[in-house]
Each structure stands twice: as structure tokens, then as C-alpha cells.
Design a protein around this motif. Structure first.
Motif, PDB file in Angstrom:
ATOM      1  N   LYS A  83       0.822  -1.202   0.000  1.00  0.00           N
ATOM      2  CA  LYS A  83       0.000   0.000   0.000  1.00  0.00           C
ATOM      3  C   LYS A  83       0.860   1.256   0.000  1.00  0.00           C
ATOM      4  O   LYS A  83       0.540   2.244  -0.690  1.00  0.00           O
ATOM      5  CB  LYS A  83      -0.921  -0.012   1.226  1.00  0.00           C
ATOM      6  CG  LYS A  83      -1.954   1.098   1.220  1.00  0.00           C
ATOM      7  CD  LYS A  83      -2.930   0.953   2.373  1.00  0.00           C
ATOM      8  CE  LYS A  83      -4.000   2.066   2.326  1.00  0.00           C
ATOM      9  NZ  LYS A  83      -4.961   1.919   3.454  1.00  0.00           N
ATOM     10  N   GLN A  84       1.961   1.234   0.743  1.00  0.00           N
ATOM     11  CA  GLN A  84       2.879   2.370   0.746  1.00  0.00           C
ATOM     12  C   GLN A  84       3.469   2.588  -0.639  1.00  0.00           C
ATOM     13  O   GLN A  84       3.567   3.742  -1.115  1.00  0.00           O
ATOM     14  CB  GLN A  84       4.000   2.134   1.759  1.00  0.00           C
ATOM     15  CG  GLN A  84       3.554   2.206   3.211  1.00  0.00           C
ATOM     16  CD  GLN A  84       4.701   1.916   4.173  1.00  0.00           C
ATOM     17  OE1 GLN A  84       5.842   1.692   3.762  1.00  0.00           O
ATOM     18  NE2 GLN A  84       4.400   1.908   5.470  1.00  0.00           N
ATOM     19  N   GLN A 103       2.182   1.674  -3.513  1.00  0.00           N
ATOM     20  CA  GLN A 103       1.125   2.142  -4.406  1.00  0.00           C
ATOM     21  C   GLN A 103       0.796   3.602  -4.148  1.00  0.00           C
ATOM     22  O   GLN A 103       0.545   4.365  -5.093  1.00  0.00           O
ATOM     23  CB  GLN A 103      -0.121   1.276  -4.238  1.00  0.00           C
ATOM     24  CG  GLN A 103       0.035  -0.139  -4.771  1.00  0.00           C
ATOM     25  CD  GLN A 103      -1.155  -1.025  -4.442  1.00  0.00           C
ATOM     26  OE1 GLN A 103      -1.832  -0.829  -3.428  1.00  0.00           O
ATOM     27  NE2 GLN A 103      -1.406  -2.018  -5.284  1.00  0.00           N
ATOM     28  N   THR A 104       0.826   4.010  -2.872  1.00  0.00           N
ATOM     29  CA  THR A 104       0.570   5.406  -2.536  1.00  0.00           C
ATOM     30  C   THR A 104       1.648   6.300  -3.117  1.00  0.00           C
ATOM     31  O   THR A 104       1.364   7.378  -3.660  1.00  0.00           O
ATOM     32  CB  THR A 104       0.492   5.585  -1.010  1.00  0.00           C
ATOM     33  OG1 THR A 104      -0.563   4.773  -0.495  1.00  0.00           O
ATOM     34  CG2 THR A 104       0.245   7.030  -0.642  1.00  0.00           C
ATOM     35  N   ALA A 105       2.917   5.849  -2.997  1.00  0.00           N
ATOM     36  CA  ALA A 105       4.024   6.629  -3.552  1.00  0.00           C
ATOM     37  C   ALA A 105       3.895   6.743  -5.069  1.00  0.00           C
ATOM     38  O   ALA A 105       4.142   7.808  -5.651  1.00  0.00           O
ATOM     39  CB  ALA A 105       5.353   5.981  -3.175  1.00  0.00           C
ATOM     40  N   GLN A 150       1.054   6.473  -6.823  1.00  0.00           N
ATOM     41  CA  GLN A 150      -0.109   7.284  -7.164  1.00  0.00           C
ATOM     42  C   GLN A 150       0.124   8.768  -6.900  1.00  0.00           C
ATOM     43  O   GLN A 150      -0.456   9.625  -7.575  1.00  0.00           O
ATOM     44  CB  GLN A 150      -1.323   6.800  -6.381  1.00  0.00           C
ATOM     45  CG  GLN A 150      -1.914   5.503  -6.884  1.00  0.00           C
ATOM     46  CD  GLN A 150      -2.356   5.618  -8.336  1.00  0.00           C
ATOM     47  OE1 GLN A 150      -3.176   6.468  -8.697  1.00  0.00           O
ATOM     48  NE2 GLN A 150      -1.795   4.775  -9.185  1.00  0.00           N
ATOM     49  N   SER A 151       0.964   9.069  -5.909  1.00  0.00           N
ATOM     50  CA  SER A 151       1.261  10.474  -5.633  1.00  0.00           C
ATOM     51  C   SER A 151       1.960  11.125  -6.811  1.00  0.00           C
ATOM     52  O   SER A 151       1.889  12.354  -6.993  1.00  0.00           O
ATOM     53  CB  SER A 151       2.128  10.593  -4.376  1.00  0.00           C
ATOM     54  OG  SER A 151       3.422  10.051  -4.601  1.00  0.00           O
ATOM     55  N   ASN A 197      -5.046  13.762  -9.547  1.00  0.00           N
ATOM     56  CA  ASN A 197      -5.505  14.568  -8.428  1.00  0.00           C
ATOM     57  C   ASN A 197      -6.566  15.530  -8.963  1.00  0.00           C
ATOM     58  O   ASN A 197      -6.264  16.432  -9.754  1.00  0.00           O
ATOM     59  CB  ASN A 197      -4.334  15.334  -7.824  1.00  0.00           C
ATOM     60  CG  ASN A 197      -4.715  16.099  -6.572  1.00  0.00           C
ATOM     61  OD1 ASN A 197      -5.702  16.826  -6.561  1.00  0.00           O
ATOM     62  ND2 ASN A 197      -3.900  15.967  -5.538  1.00  0.00           N
TER      63      ASN A 197
END
Length: 647
Positions: free
Chosen positions: A597-598, A600-602, A604-605, A610
Motif C-alpha cells: 500500500k505504501q 502504491q501510494t508513492a 499514485q502520488s 488529483n
């Protein structure tokens, strides 16, 4: 004037491209695998039209760039593969844990019930109803072993089905990736611009493929070349290679994965197919399911062997020595389908205490025979002659034929232990509750000597008490005489045996074990001169429960695993092992999931859409479009002025 119009026109086109791209981003905000896109503009440069400086010619849309980080994407793919493997392993292991930990379907209740029946029979050794209840408890115990083994076998079949499904998915993803490689190459060759949406689709397929197995990606001229296992190519350019499921050559009930190349199928070692759903299934089967089923079989074999051994030391209501109460399954031996020799290999269990939960591979290279324990790949034997000794409680033999170079056999000593467990005693009269010998002492004895009830060993054949034996104590010599002619006598004191030749007086030591012809007695106290003690056959053992008492004591005795575990504790160890492994996998799966998840978050950021940012871009491009329109209107007004001057 025309230059002003082209500048305004280029601004309108750039703003329009920006609005379109922003709208595309907003529309695909929830699209899996989508990477946001950005319009890349550049100035068209300028011309020195007046001699006083350069005047620009507007802007040009060079490309629509996909915001994508190869490094972060590779990390997400690797984390996805590890997470999927742990998730699959945990899901499979949790099924086993739920089965073993359920008190209503576990072994502990039926073991308790079985020995309760034995205790009832101790209290009423001659009762037919008590004997029948004991047999019914034995049947329930056997049924539970078989049921649990059947559930494990069903799980094994389920693993085969899931392996087939994983291979189907892998082939489908590989085919689509190859097709996208071709489509991307054609699109780039035609326009010179990257087809962003096709690239996103390909990267999404790679991530989905990583859920099935660990992959390595090599980029070459815009193509993704995909490799698995020990470097087997799955996709090269616009070509894909198929995987197939193949039956293990040494285990017909086990599916493996094969790789097809030039019409030939090559089996890929399980150990090289790590990661993803496939890696989790293989690890679960080899590291947990196989040992668990073998461990259950080992408990069944140990229970049967130890119970049989004690039962055969008893006497049934027909006056016969007890027979085997439970059946013991023989080791499963299967030869490879690739064998070229005609050897038939046999295996038998000679020591249940030494059994492990591992399977073994017997191979021959033309010079040496080799036995490998598969659980840890330890070499148990290597030599030019066929293994003749006992290996982990198992004896190997060649029943017929000869092994050729390259031949191998799979030996599974305990896999059928639970499924092959059966109750052999069907007649309640054949339950050996009594002991074959009786002892006694005349009331005329004047000393304090006392003789034990007596028991027998496996060496007993009845000949020792064919004629009643009367032992007489000689106080002057401190000896006992009267033992059967021709039989040596062994006296064991504090664990140290002393053998007296047949016909010689036997030195008396209070409390020592005296054995002859398989019969064992103890005489304690201080007998007086001439005191006598008798040992005879048990001709009326209906009310005798001595052997049943000994059978009941097996419930709590450490008779398994080299004298370190009882029936219940051996099963408890198995349940504990499975429970601990399940908790370990649950923790690791959650940890790896958090890491994914970390990642994927990185990703997606950087690559994700956005909506707030896109709203700002939309407003900016809208204003740019309006401003370019104003330029266009100003040029139109200027033209009107020039025309009016010409009138």
C-alpha cells in the motif's frame, strides 16, 4: 497580420489540447492502472521582422507525456508478487488451521472417548456390552483419522485446481502483453508519439501477472520482454510462450508447471516459481500441506503400532494371544514415469519411533544409489550398493528387476497412515483384555515373599507355561529353582540384566525382574526357605483386566516420537505447529500488504490523478483559450481598421 493569426491559432490549439488532456485525466481518475497525462509545449521561436528584435511565432504541442516512474512501478510489481504469495499461503493455511483447531472435528475428543471405552472395559472385562462399546470407540477414532485425511486430500486436489487456474491466467496475460507490444510498436512507428493508454494497459497487465507469479521485465526497443522462473521467457516482443500443467512423474496426484518450447514441454522446478499466487500454492503444498498430512499419518501409525504391540501381549476370551488391533498402512512407493529400468521397489516401516514427516527420493545414476530426504534435501545414503540399512525407521528393498541409470522412486512412509488405519478386531471375544499367565503363592509359605501378577513380552509363545512352573526358594544359597528345563533365565536388577544358563539355580534379588521364555515376574520381600511361587497359563481369563489396564495407560504414556510424546500431545504439537504458522503468515501477509500500500501510494502520488490539481489545470487552460481568442479578436479588429482606411 497573418503571423498574428497563426500565433493566436497555435495558442488556441495548445489550450484545446490541454483542456482535452485534462478532461481525459478527470474521466479516468478511477481507471485501474491509469497514469495522468500532461501536454508538453514548446515555443516556435521568433523572426527578426522589424530589425528591432525577434518576434515569436507562437507555441507547438510536442507531445502528451505520461507521468510514470519506472522505478516505483518496478517496486510495486515486486511488492505485489510478494503480497500475493503470502496472501495465498495464508488463505490455504487458514483452512487447515480451522480444521485442526475445531474441537468438534479434531482428534482429541475421539481419543478421549476411545480410552474412556477402554476404562469401562477395565471395570467389566468380561462384559460383551463393554467390549462392543470399546470397539465402537475404536471405529469412531479410525473414522476421524480417515475423515481428516480426506479433508487434507481434498485440499490437495484444490491446490491442483488453483494451479491450473493460475497457469490459465498467466497464459492469458502473456498473450495480451505480447499483443500490446505489437500494438504499441505500430502506434509509435506510425506517429512517433507514445500511445499512453496502451502503455498503461500493458503496465496494468504486468501488475496482474505479478499477482500470479514473480516476473522480470527487460525493456527492449519499447517492448516488454517478460521472464519467469529461472529465466524462462514468457513474452518476447510480440510472441508469447505457453505454460502448461503436467502430472508429476513420481506422484500422479500432484500437478506441476511445464514450459512449452518448440513443441517440447519442460518441467519448471517448483522452487524457482516463487512469488504470486503460484508461488504461494507451491510453498503451501511442499512446506505445510505435505508435512501436515504426513504428521497426521505418523500419529496414526504410532498409535496403531504401540497399541498393537501391547494388545498382542494379552489374551482374548478364546484363550488365544491377542492379535493386531489396528492395521498399519505401508509406505507409498511410486516410480517415475521416466524410468527405463524394470525395478520394483518396496518399503516397510521397522521403527515407528524414528519416522519423520518427510518424503524420500531414491535415485540411481548408474554407479551409486542415493536416498534424499526431501524436507531438508539431506543425503541419507549414497553408495554403490542398494541401501540395506534402516533409514529414519524405513527399510528399502528391491522386490524385482533392476534400476537403470536415471531411475528414481518417491517413497512416502506416512502419507497413507491415517487413511489406511482400520480396526482389525471385529469379534468382541478377540479383544485381549487378560494376560496369558497367572501367578500365585501357597498360603503355607512362611516368609514375606510376594510374587507379582506377571506379564509377558513379545518373545512369549506359551511354551514357558505349558506345564505350570513352581519356583522354590533356597535360603542357604539364596537361589530360586524350578524354572522350565532348557530355558535360560534373565534377572534384571536396576536395569542391568544377568543371564543364568538353563538348569542352574537363579540368585534371588528382591524386586528384580525375572524373565524366561517371554514370561516376566517380580518376587519381592524375604521368602523363607522352601517357600514356593507358581506361574501357569491363564486358563480362565474372563475377569482378568491386566492387559486392558496396560492398554489404558498408553493414553498418557510418551510412546511416540522416540518416547517424547503421547497420542494427545503429538496431536497437540501438530495443532500448535499449524496455528503458529498460520499466525506467522497472517502477520507477514499484513506487513507485506502495508508495504504494498505504501508503494502504491508513492506511485499514485506521482502518477495518479488529483482532481484538485486537474481542476486548476482546467481553469488555466480555459483562461489560456479565452486569452488566445482575445488575441484573435484583436487581430480581427486590426483588419477592420485597415479595411476602413482603404475606403
Amino acid at each position: 497580420m497573418s503571423n498574428l493569426l497563426s500565433i493566436a491559432k497555435s495558442g488556441l490549439a495548445a489550450a484545446q489540447a490541454g483542456v482535452a488532456t485534462t478532461g481525459h485525466n478527470i474521466a479516468n481518475e478511477k481507471t485501474p492502472g491509469y497514469s495522468r497525462q500532461l501536454v508538453i509545449q514548446s515555443s516556435l521561436g521568433g523572426q527578426n521582422l522589424t530589425g528591432g528584435g525577434y518576434i515569436g511565432n507562437g507555441t507547438n504541442v510536442d507531445s502528451v507525456k505520461r507521468i510514470f516512474n519506472d522505478f516505483l512501478a518496478a517496486q510495486v510489481v515486486a511488492a505485489q508478487s510478494s503480497t500475493s504469495q503470502l496472501d495465498t499461503y495464508y488463505a490455504q493455511m487458514n483452512k487447515v488451521n480451522n480444521m485442526l483447531a475445531d474441537s468438534s472435528v479434531g482428534l482429541a475428543p475421539v481419543i478421549q472417548s476411545f480410552f474412556k471405552g477402554i476404562q469401562d472395559l477395565v471395570n467389566n472385562p468380561g462384559g460383551a456390552s463393554s467390549r462392543q462399546a470399546m470397539l465402537s470407540g475404536a471405529e469412531a477414532l479410525v473414522s476421524r483419522f480417515q475423515s481428516m485425511d480426506g479433508q487434507l486430500s481434498s485440499m490437495r486436489a484444490g491446490v491442483n485446481n488453483e494451479i491450473t487456474g493460475a497457469v490459465t491466467n498467466i497464459n492469458a496475460y502473456a498473450k495480451q502483453i505480447a499483443q500490446l507490444n505489437d500494438a504499441i510498436a505500430k502506434a509509435q512507428n506510425g506517429s512517433g508519439q507514445p500511445p499512453n493508454d496502451l502503455l498503461d494497459q500493458r503496465d496494468l497487465l504486468v501488475a496482474e501477472l505479478a499477482k500470479q507469479t514473480k516476473v522480470s521485465i527487460v525493456q527492449q526497443a519499447g517492448d516488454y520482454n517478460v521472464f519467469i522462473g529461472n529465466g524462462q521467457p514468457l513474452v518476447v516482443g510480440n510472441s508469447n510462450y505457453d505454460l502448461v500443467t503436467v502430472t508429476s512423474p513420481t506422484d500422479p496426484g500432484r500437478l506441476e508447471v511445464g514450459y512449452v518450447s518448440n513443441g517440447t514441454t519442460y518441467t519448471i522446478p517448483e522452487s524457482s516459481l516463487t512469488g504470486g499466487n503460484l508461488g504461494g500454492l507451491f510453498e503451501y503444498r511442499s512446506q505445510s500441506l505435505d508435512p501436515i498430512q504426513n504428521a497426521l499419518g505418523r500419529i496414526a501409525l504410532g498409535l496403531a503400532a504401540t497399541f498393537n504391540a501391547q494388545h498382542k501381549l494379552g489374551q482374548d476370551q478364546n484363550g488365544n494371544l491377542g492379535g493386531d488391533f489396528f492395521s498399519l498402512a505401508s509406505p507409498a512407493v511410486t516410480g517415475s514415469t521416466k524410468n527405463t529400468g524394470n525395478a520394483q521397489i518396496g518399503a516397510s516401516i521397522s521403527n515407528v519411533d524414528a519416522l519423520t514427516t518427510s518424503d524420500y527420493r531414491l535415485s540411481y545414476d548408474g554407479t551409486n544409489y542415493k536416498v534424499t530426504r526431501l524436507s531438508d534435501n539431506a543425503s541419507m545414503y549414497s553408495g554403490a550398493t542398494f541401501p540395506a540399512g534402516t533409514i529414519d525407521g524405513v527399510d528399502f528393498s528391491v522386490t524385482s528387476g533392476t534400476m537403470a541409470s536415471g531411475d528414481e522412486f518417491l517413497i512416502r512412509p506416512t502419507v497413507n497412515g491415517a487413511s489406511g488405519l482400520n480396526v482389525l478386531i471385529k469379534d468382541v471375544k478377540e479383544i485381549a483384555a487378560a494376560t496369558p499367565i497367572r501367578t500365585g503363592a501357597p498360603t503355607t509359605n512362611t516368609g514375606t515373599g510376594a510374587i507379582s501378577a506377571g506379564n509377558i513380552t513379545s518373545a512369549f509363545d506359551g511354551s514357558a507355561v505349558t506345564t505350570p512352573v513352581t519356583l522354590t526358594y533356597d535360603s542357604a544359597a539364596n537361589t530360586l529353582t524350578g524354572f522350565p528345563a532348557g530355558m535360560p533365565v534373565t534377572v534384571t536388577t536396576n536395569g542391568v540384566p544377568t543371564t543364568f544358563p538353563a538348569g542352574t539355580p537363579v540368585t534371588y534379588t528382591a524386586g528384580s525382574v525375572i524373565s524366561f521364555g517371554g514370561a516376566e515376574i517380580k518376587i519381592s520381600g524375604a521368602p523363607a526357605n522352601g517357600d514356593k511361587f507358581t506361574i501357569s497359563a491363564n486358563t480362565n481369563g474372563d475377569g482378568d483386566n491386566r492387559n486392558m489396564l496396560a492398554l489404558g495407560e498408553l493414553q498418557t504414556k510418551n510412546v511416540l516420537q522416540g518416547g517424547t510424546a503421547s497420542y494427545n500431545s503429538a496431536y497437540s504439537q501438530l495443532v500448535s505447529l499449524v496455528g503458529n504458522k498460520t499466525r506467522e503468515l497472517q502477520t507477514n501477509s499484513a506487513s507485506e500488504g502495508a508495504l504494498l500500500k505504501q508503494m502504491q501510494t508513492a506511485q499514485q502520488s506521482e502518477s495518479g490523478v488529483n482532481l484538485d490539481e486537474e481542476a486548476t489545470n482546467l481553469l488555466r487552460y480555459q483562461q489560456a483559450y479565452q486569452a488566445s481568442g482575445k488575441v484573435m479578436q484583436a487581430v480581427s479588429d486590426m483588419f477592420d481598421v485597415l479595411i476602413s482606411l482603404g475606403r
